[in-house]
Each structure stands twice: as structure tokens, then as C-alpha cells.
Design a protein around this motif. Structure first.
Motif, mmCIF file in Angstrom:
data_model
loop_
_atom_site.group_PDB
_atom_site.id
_atom_site.type_symbol
_atom_site.label_atom_id
_atom_site.label_comp_id
_atom_site.label_asym_id
_atom_site.label_seq_id
_atom_site.Cartn_x
_atom_site.Cartn_y
_atom_site.Cartn_z
ATOM 1 N N GLU A 27 97.813 96.801 15.774
ATOM 2 C CA GLU A 27 99.216 97.117 17.055
ATOM 3 C C GLU A 27 98.194 99.104 18.116
ATOM 4 O OE1 GLU A 27 103.018 101.179 16.355
ATOM 5 O OE2 GLU A 27 101.476 100.703 15.142
ATOM 6 N N LYS A 28 97.070 98.965 17.978
ATOM 7 C CA LYS A 28 96.226 99.416 18.958
ATOM 8 C C LYS A 28 96.058 99.213 19.742
ATOM 9 C CE LYS A 28 94.850 103.539 16.107
ATOM 10 N NZ LYS A 28 93.678 104.038 16.429
ATOM 11 N N ILE A 29 95.204 97.510 19.620
ATOM 12 C CA ILE A 29 95.395 96.326 20.149
ATOM 13 C C ILE A 29 96.668 95.976 21.218
ATOM 14 C CG2 ILE A 29 94.036 94.180 20.108
ATOM 15 C CD1 ILE A 29 92.674 94.739 17.531
ATOM 16 N N VAL A 30 97.747 95.383 20.476
ATOM 17 C CA VAL A 30 98.336 95.570 21.055
ATOM 18 C C VAL A 30 99.312 96.332 22.043
ATOM 19 C CG1 VAL A 30 100.921 94.572 21.155
ATOM 20 C CG2 VAL A 30 99.479 94.076 19.513
ATOM 21 N N ARG A 31 98.870 97.523 22.014
ATOM 22 C CA ARG A 31 99.210 98.356 23.423
ATOM 23 C C ARG A 31 98.358 98.378 24.163
ATOM 24 N NH1 ARG A 31 104.261 98.548 21.686
ATOM 25 N NH2 ARG A 31 104.734 98.735 19.823
ATOM 26 N N LYS A 32 96.902 98.215 23.696
ATOM 27 C CA LYS A 32 95.797 98.319 25.007
ATOM 28 C C LYS A 32 96.834 97.109 25.693
ATOM 29 C CE LYS A 32 91.523 98.501 25.540
ATOM 30 N NZ LYS A 32 91.434 98.089 26.571
ATOM 31 N N VAL A 33 96.651 95.958 25.330
ATOM 32 C CA VAL A 33 96.653 94.708 25.681
ATOM 33 C C VAL A 33 97.237 94.686 27.280
ATOM 34 C CG1 VAL A 33 97.351 91.931 26.245
ATOM 35 C CG2 VAL A 33 95.366 93.060 24.516
ATOM 36 N N LEU A 34 99.087 95.499 26.924
ATOM 37 C CA LEU A 34 100.118 95.557 27.258
ATOM 38 C C LEU A 34 99.895 96.587 28.233
ATOM 39 C CD1 LEU A 34 102.694 95.519 24.277
ATOM 40 C CD2 LEU A 34 102.796 94.039 25.853
ATOM 41 N N ASP A 35 98.899 97.230 28.398
ATOM 42 C CA ASP A 35 99.177 98.871 29.250
ATOM 43 C C ASP A 35 98.006 98.184 30.433
ATOM 44 O OD1 ASP A 35 100.603 100.164 27.743
ATOM 45 O OD2 ASP A 35 98.977 101.394 26.612
ATOM 46 N N ASP A 36 96.806 97.220 29.914
ATOM 47 C CA ASP A 36 95.745 97.375 30.626
ATOM 48 C C ASP A 36 95.724 96.005 31.143
ATOM 49 O OD1 ASP A 36 94.839 96.308 28.841
ATOM 50 O OD2 ASP A 36 93.153 97.749 28.745
ATOM 51 N N HIS A 37 96.513 95.503 30.698
ATOM 52 C CA HIS A 37 96.805 93.465 31.264
ATOM 53 C C HIS A 37 95.475 92.348 30.309
ATOM 54 C CE1 HIS A 37 99.957 95.343 33.790
ATOM 55 N NE2 HIS A 37 100.983 94.814 32.629
ATOM 56 N N HIS A 38 94.081 93.126 30.308
ATOM 57 C CA HIS A 38 92.981 92.412 29.815
ATOM 58 C C HIS A 38 92.928 91.421 28.389
ATOM 59 C CE1 HIS A 38 91.144 95.822 32.002
ATOM 60 N NE2 HIS A 38 91.308 94.645 32.930
ATOM 61 N N ASN A 39 93.297 90.494 28.156
ATOM 62 C CA ASN A 39 92.651 89.085 27.080
ATOM 63 C C ASN A 39 94.233 89.200 25.883
ATOM 64 O OD1 ASN A 39 90.007 88.531 27.608
ATOM 65 N ND2 ASN A 39 89.797 91.317 26.759
ATOM 66 N N PRO A 40 95.069 88.995 27.034
ATOM 67 C CA PRO A 40 96.317 88.359 26.022
ATOM 68 C C PRO A 40 96.344 87.531 25.280
ATOM 69 C CG PRO A 40 96.653 88.006 28.905
ATOM 70 C CD PRO A 40 95.253 89.263 28.844
ATOM 71 N N ARG A 41 95.442 85.971 25.932
ATOM 72 C CA ARG A 41 95.442 85.312 25.593
ATOM 73 C C ARG A 41 94.358 85.051 24.310
ATOM 74 N NH1 ARG A 41 90.960 81.601 25.318
ATOM 75 N NH2 ARG A 41 89.912 82.954 26.794
ATOM 76 N N LEU A 42 93.758 86.418 23.982
ATOM 77 C CA LEU A 42 92.673 86.287 22.643
ATOM 78 C C LEU A 42 93.822 86.944 21.059
ATOM 79 C CD1 LEU A 42 89.212 87.831 23.947
ATOM 80 C CD2 LEU A 42 89.674 85.212 23.256
ATOM 81 N N ILE A 43 94.909 87.556 21.899
ATOM 82 C CA ILE A 43 95.740 88.951 21.634
ATOM 83 C C ILE A 43 96.574 87.982 21.028
ATOM 84 C CG2 ILE A 43 97.195 89.415 23.100
ATOM 85 C CD1 ILE A 43 96.165 90.921 19.842
ATOM 86 N N LYS A 44 97.174 86.740 21.505
ATOM 87 C CA LYS A 44 97.795 85.819 21.364
ATOM 88 C C LYS A 44 97.673 84.622 20.754
ATOM 89 C CE LYS A 44 100.829 85.613 26.311
ATOM 90 N NZ LYS A 44 100.823 85.312 26.874
ATOM 91 N N ALA A 45 96.755 84.116 20.385
ATOM 92 C CA ALA A 45 95.808 83.601 19.036
ATOM 93 C C ALA A 45 95.837 84.287 18.119
ATOM 94 C CB ALA A 45 94.475 82.742 19.960
ATOM 95 N N LEU A 46 95.323 85.639 18.271
ATOM 96 C CA LEU A 46 95.500 86.459 16.337
ATOM 97 C C LEU A 46 97.061 86.270 16.390
ATOM 98 C CD1 LEU A 46 94.178 88.260 14.677
ATOM 99 C CD2 LEU A 46 94.204 90.138 16.705
ATOM 100 N N LEU A 47 97.388 86.768 16.872
ATOM 101 C CA LEU A 47 98.883 86.698 16.451
ATOM 102 C C LEU A 47 99.351 86.244 16.233
ATOM 103 C CD1 LEU A 47 101.037 90.070 18.936
ATOM 104 C CD2 LEU A 47 99.659 89.971 16.492
ATOM 105 N N ASN A 48 99.666 84.380 16.668
ATOM 106 C CA ASN A 48 100.202 83.034 15.911
ATOM 107 C C ASN A 48 99.690 83.112 14.891
ATOM 108 O OD1 ASN A 48 101.639 83.144 18.797
ATOM 109 N ND2 ASN A 48 99.938 81.926 19.404
#
Length: 364
Positions: free
Chosen positions: A150-171
């Protein structure tokens, strides 16, 4: 003479040195301890009829600590340590062994995601756990896993860094949870099935938020990448080891697109990730008779794994059997090895731990 107190084979308490001497380190904050003491005194006053009130209050206080933490915290589990001892068998001094869940709980992954050098490393580790090791984690480790996620998702939504990596993880994680929920009864799930359904709904909600993420265009009055000379832009591209990053950068401007299609760039990328024997087996020629290195890279990627490259990783000391985060700044300033090492030359005993190696350490 009977032995009273903790088992002599236990690791004992943790101690810290203060100006007044050595004091025992408390994992819970003082405020929580004060509240528990006040509640314990109230129970002593109200329950005078119980002759064993002291023992009852002690048990109640311990339970209240656990309930308070489980119900009112979003932080990582009790421990946030820099190192742990990896124990693979029982001895007279130590009973049991260190599990993957215990290591994930005790090492400070919540702080690691704030470090850009360690961010990709933690993402890859969570992805490997999601694919094969999720059900092997304890209940506390699973809770900690989703808290860190959850902290990783919030961080990506806030700073817009590395969204591709977290998308692959969530998939990968959503696919695993769908299989676990569909095959409930065939595998052991810790907790009620509704908890896992709720987790899946949360992940689907995160995926929707990431898919709707709009990265604003940054306006800068200073020098940008496009202002650099062509040879400097080309040198920067040659430092990339991820093909997806090269393609994404090539979509920004026509000049970078031209540089991203350079044959020498893709040839070097093939030589970095694969051996000569591997790409000789899948040689692809263009219409002009030249080797199509870009197409060959993506072809080789289907057959062989690419090399993993991280800014910083966990370190394993072969001399002490200790797994730890190595803070380079402390190592340079205070000559700190990152863990209580007894070797004459600690640096010679260190081995970088890849995400897959981290999981393999706890396969017994």
C-alpha cells in the motif's frame, strides 16, 4: 535448584547504551506502555476479589498490546532492523530457524522503498513472493506485505515514478489471488476467505487508480535532456539496461526516437544481457542482410532471462550468516560494516543478494 526466568537458550533482550548506562530497548513506544500500565492499575482496583489478579493483569496487558498494535497501526510489524541472523537449523543455543516471513517482517522494507536505489529491488522481491511464496508467509507477514504494498502504491500515485513496475506487480498479485480464491479448500489460506476477497478488491481498485494516472507535463526553464548535444544524449542511452526504458524515452522527441533505434545501442544491449552462444542460436537478419539487433533482443528475451541490475541490494555475510541492509554513508563515515561482524576483513565476506537469492535462502 529450579531455573526461574527466560530460557537460557533464548536470544535475550535488546539493549541500548545511554548516558545513564545500558537500558533495555522497548519495541513499543512509551505512550503505549503508559496506557497499558494505567489500564492495569484500574483492573487492580476494580477486581480485588481475584487472588491471582497480578497474573491476570499481566496476561491482559500482553493481549492489550497485541490488540492495540493489530487494530491501530499501518506500519511495518514490530521490528525495523538493519540485519537479521539467518538460522537454518536448531542448535543448543538457538531453537528453530529463520523463515521467509520472519525475515520480511524484521528487515526494514518500509524505509527501503523511500530509497530510489532500493525501490526496484523491493518491487522485484514482492513480485517473486506474489508468484510463489504468498501462502508460505505467516499471518503477520502477509499483513506486513500488504502494508508495504500500500505504501508503494501511494508513493507512485504521489510522485509518478515507476508506475510500470508496480502495474506488473499488481497484475501478478491479482492473478495469484484469483487462483487462491477460486481453489479455496485445495490450498491453506490464513484467515477468512472474505479477507482475501477484500484484498483482491483493494488490488483491483489500485490497478484502476494507476490506469487512470495522468502524469502532468513538467515545465522547466532550465536545461533539459533535449538541449544536450547529440553525442551526450547518445551516451546516456547507452547507459540504459532496460529495453522498455529505451523505447519509452524514444517516444518523447523525434531526436531521441532516432537515437533509440541505433543498431549499435541494441547490439550492446544484447551483448550485456545474453551470451554470444545464446544470440548465435537465434540470429535474425534484416532484408539488407544485417543483423536486426532490436528484434533479436526481444526474441532472446522470450527464451532466456535478462540480467537484473539494482542500485542497492541486501547483503549477506558468509562469515556471520547475517542478512542486512548496508548503508554506504555510514560505512564511509563511521567505517560501519552494517552488522556486528567478527571477521578481520568484513568486506571480503559480503555477497550481494538478488531477490531470487533472498527467497532461496529460506528454502529448507
Amino acid at each position: 535448584m529450579p531455573f526461574l526466568g527466560q530460557d537460557w537458550r533464548s536470544p535475550g533482550w535488546s539493549w541500548i547504551k545511554t548516558e545513564d548506562g545500558w537500558k533495555r530497548f522497548e519495541y513499543l513506544n512509551h505512550k503505549l506502555g503508559d496506557n497499558i500500565n494505567e489500564l492495569t492499575l484500574e483492573e487492580l482496583d476494580n477486581d480485588k476479589e481475584n487472588i491471582y489478579v497480578g497474573d491476570v493483569c499481566e496476561v491482559a496487558a500482553k493481549k492489550r498490546k497485541k490488540d492495540f498494535f493489530n487494530n491501530n497501526t499501518k506500519s511495518q510489524f514490530f521490528f525495523q532492523e538493519r540485519w537479521i541472523y539467518v538460522q537454518k537449523e536448531s542448535t543448543r543455543e538457538r531453537h528453530g530457524y529463520c523463515t521467509l516471513g520472519e525475515a520480511f517482517n524484521r528487515l526494514d522494507f518500509s524505509s527501503a522503498i523511500q530509497d530510489m536505489r532500493r525501490f526496484n529491488y523491493v518491487i522485484k522481491l514482492l513480485q517473486l513472493i506474489a508468484k510463489s511464496q504468498l501462502t508460505s508467509l505467516s499471518g503477520a507477514a502477509q499483513k506486513n506485505y500488504f502494508n508495504v504494498l500500500e505504501k508503494i502504491v501511494r508513493k507512485v500515485l504521489d510522485d509518478h515514478h515507476n508506475p510500470r513496475l508496480i502495474k506488473a506487480l499488481l497484475n501478478d498479485l491479482s492473478s495469484t489471488l484469483c487462483i487462491l480464491i477460486r481453489e479455496v479448500g485445495k490450498c491453506v489460506l490464513i484467515g477468512n476467505i472474505n479477507i482475501w476477497v477484500c484484498r483482491l478488491e483493494t488490488i483491483l481498485n489500485w490497478q484502476q487508480q494507476l490506469n487512470n494516472l495522468q502524469i502532468p507535463k513538467q515545465v522547466s526553464n532550465g536545461m533539459t535532456l533535449s538541449d544536450l548535444p547529440l553525442h551526450m544524449q547518445n551516451n546516456i542511452l547507452f547507459k540504459f539496461s532496460d529495453a522498455c526504458d529505451i523505447i519509452s524515452l524514444g517516444r518523447t522527441t523525434p531526436t531521441l526516437h532516432m537515437l533509440s533505434e541505433d543498431r549499435q545501442l541494441w547490439k550492446k544491449l544484447c551483448q550485456f544481457h545474453f551470451t554470444e552462444k545464446q544470440f548465435c542460436r537465434h540470429l535474425i537478419l534484416s532484408e539488407k542482410g544485417h543483423v536486426d539487433w532490436k528484434l533479436m533482443f526481444f526474441t532472446l528475451q522470450k527464451y532466456y532471462p535478462v540480467k537484473e541490475q539494482y542500485g542497492d541490494t541486501l547483503q549477506f555475510c558468509r562469515h556471520c550468516s547475517i542478512l542486512f541492509w548496508n548503508d554506504r554513508h555510514l560505512a564511509l563515515i563511521f567505517k560501519d560494516s552494517g552488522h556486528p561482524c567478527t571477521a578481520n576483513d568484513p568486506d571480503s565476506c559480503l555477497t550481494p543478494v538478488s531477490p531470487q537469492h533472498f527467497i532461496d535462502l529460506f528454502k529448507f
